[in-house]
Design an enzyme around this catalytic site. Sequence first.
Site, PDB file in Angstrom:
ATOM      1  N   THR A  17       0.849  -1.202   0.000  1.00 27.23           N
ATOM      2  CA  THR A  17       0.000   0.000   0.000  1.00 27.23           C
ATOM      3  C   THR A  17       0.884   1.251   0.000  1.00 27.23           C
ATOM      4  OG1 THR A  17      -0.230   0.267   2.420  1.00 27.23           O
ATOM      5  CG2 THR A  17      -1.766  -1.244   1.325  1.00 27.23           C
ATOM      6  N   GLY A  18       0.308   2.339  -0.484  1.00 28.73           N
ATOM      7  CA  GLY A  18       1.092   3.582  -0.588  1.00 28.73           C
ATOM      8  C   GLY A  18       2.281   3.359  -1.507  1.00 28.73           C
ATOM      9  N   ALA A  19       2.025   2.654  -2.619  1.00 29.56           N
ATOM     10  CA  ALA A  19       3.125   2.178  -3.470  1.00 29.56           C
ATOM     11  C   ALA A  19       3.484   3.153  -4.579  1.00 29.56           C
ATOM     12  CB  ALA A  19       2.742   0.822  -4.058  1.00 29.56           C
ATOM     13  N   GLY A  22       7.559   7.536  -2.449  1.00 27.98           N
ATOM     14  CA  GLY A  22       8.361   7.371  -1.241  1.00 27.98           C
ATOM     15  C   GLY A  22       8.786   5.943  -0.939  1.00 27.98           C
ATOM     16  N   TYR A 174      -0.803  11.985  14.754  1.00 27.68           N
ATOM     17  CA  TYR A 174       0.109  11.141  13.971  1.00 27.68           C
ATOM     18  C   TYR A 174       0.883  10.178  14.885  1.00 27.68           C
ATOM     19  CZ  TYR A 174       3.925   9.635  10.959  1.00 27.68           C
ATOM     20  OH  TYR A 174       4.826   8.856  10.265  1.00 27.68           O
TER      21      TYR A 174
END
Length: 295
Positions: A17-19, A22, A174
């Site tokens: 995920t978030g591929a 970054g 966060y």
Amino acid sequence: MTIETKAPMSGKIVLVTGATNGIGKAAALELARMGAQVVLVGRSRPKTEATVSEIFKKTGNNALDYIVADLALMSGIRQTVEAFLQKYDHLHVLINNVGGIFAQREVTAEGLEMTFALNHIGYFLLTNLLLDVLKASAPARVVNVSSDAHRFGALNLSDLQSEQSYGMGGFRAYSQSKLMNVMFTYELAQRLEGTGVTTNAMHPGAVATGFGRNNRGMIGFIFRSFGHFSLTPEQGADTVVYLASSPDVDDVTGKYFDRRKAVLSSSHSYDEAAARRLWEISAELTGIASPQPTA
Ligand SMILES: NC(=O)c1ccc[n+]([C@@H]2O[C@H](COP(=O)([O-])OP(=O)(O)OC[C@H]3O[C@@H](n4cnc5c(N)ncnc54)[C@H](OP(=O)(O)O)[C@@H]3O)[C@@H](O)[C@H]2O)c1
């Protein structure tokens, strides 16, 4: 570049995920280089398709696939799982990496605070919905990208969505969400005992990525300036790739890693009763029938 015949991850299916940026993108690229079949999850179709093409060009690995979904939404997480299970009956490595910090408190269309939704529920629900396929693919691994920011976090079970106290620049929300990643990992490891599925959390270091740059004003400026003294995404992804692929950690589970070493996480993170309660609240919120501890 062509894939070596004995590529170390050949035959392994990896979901990241978030591929599209970054650390997640660097991890997806390296695992593709190692011969894995990599399924990238991104939120923008053009950006996700461009990332897949870029990784193909750099690695020669054509066993790449992608799913487009908003992982801040439970509906998006469910769509991701549905799309994955329609095509695959194995999953050897799940990399929960998606995450963000939001200077102003925001609420998703489903009514959850954004940091909690993306950084915690984005890991919790996706993992739980994929547990059966992970177990059926054992040995399998779940890698949770947390942060040393969790050391500043305290879990407030009566304010998981930071309604009472959001904190300057979103940092309290966060750090609490990154503490949730560690506690989720420890609780999950216990629940997975004896299944052949391991799970570890990790800190990538301070990495020059798109992280935090979504914000306006001073907070965005600070993150944009951060790049000058940070690790590269490849360096940040190193421990992710290590935990996803190395035989050194075949049987290691329920640990927190920094620079390929298991290290102690914050004292708060070892509060087992709080971790169990966090699991129960998350299971209730997401409506999943959660597996019972095997112990
Ligand atoms: N960078 C650091 O110094 C650092 C330090 C400690 C921990 N971390 C952790 O590392 C992880 C990765 O962060 P990064 O630094 O690589 O950040 P990044 O460059 O901002 O990448 C974040 C990724 O998540 C995706 N994303 C964001 N919101 C999404 C949503 N609603 N639905 C689906 N995908 C979404 C982004 O998509 P787009 O490409 O479309 O934006 C991008 O692919 C996070 O969990 C973060 O907490 C980072």
